[in-house]
Scaffold this active site. Sequence first.
Site, PDB file in Angstrom:
ATOM      1  N   PRO A 100       0.694  -1.042  -0.402  1.00 33.42           N
ATOM      2  CA  PRO A 100       0.335   0.617   0.028  1.00 33.42           C
ATOM      3  C   PRO A 100       0.501   1.183  -0.311  1.00 33.42           C
ATOM      4  O   PRO A 100       2.054   1.119   0.457  1.00 33.42           O
ATOM      5  CB  PRO A 100      -0.933   0.385   1.387  1.00 33.42           C
ATOM      6  N   GLY A 102       2.415   4.464   1.579  1.00 33.19           N
ATOM      7  CA  GLY A 102       2.957   5.026   1.922  1.00 33.19           C
ATOM      8  C   GLY A 102       3.571   3.602   3.310  1.00 33.19           C
ATOM      9  O   GLY A 102       3.857   4.311   4.471  1.00 33.19           O
ATOM     10  N   CYS A 103       3.210   2.426   2.530  1.00 36.85           N
ATOM     11  CA  CYS A 103       3.650   1.032   3.889  1.00 36.85           C
ATOM     12  C   CYS A 103       5.290   1.542   3.305  1.00 36.85           C
ATOM     13  O   CYS A 103       5.811   1.392   1.904  1.00 36.85           O
ATOM     14  CB  CYS A 103       3.136   0.198   3.233  1.00 36.85           C
ATOM     15  N   VAL A 104       5.390   1.506   4.738  1.00 36.88           N
ATOM     16  CA  VAL A 104       7.246   1.186   4.414  1.00 36.88           C
ATOM     17  C   VAL A 104       8.101  -0.220   4.420  1.00 36.88           C
ATOM     18  O   VAL A 104       7.258  -1.064   4.606  1.00 36.88           O
ATOM     19  CB  VAL A 104       8.059   1.572   5.482  1.00 36.88           C
TER      20      VAL A 104
END
Length: 104
Positions: A100, A102-104
Amino acid sequence: MPVTTLAGHQVHVNEEGFLTDPAEWSRDLAVTLAGQIGIELTDAHWKVLEFLRSDFAERGETATLRRVSAVGGVPVKALFALFPQKPAKKMAYIAGLPKPIGCV
């Protein structure tokens, strides 16, 4: 793109191991991917995975944790129980979708 063999099928993956072609995904492959990260899939997991894949097909991007909770009807607390530690990343990985935004 690197190619690897999982569940007897050759699939294209990125440097983090995420499928780059969601069409290469299958339920058998999901079981293999989940097993690689220590998750045994239950009906509750499948509900989330099916929502993610359906939502991705409609919107063209992987749903965030908040969207899975609000639209998919699965409480965030339950998502953390089903996919411990980094649920958004793990859900996308098993569902054969990109991480997704913004997922790191």
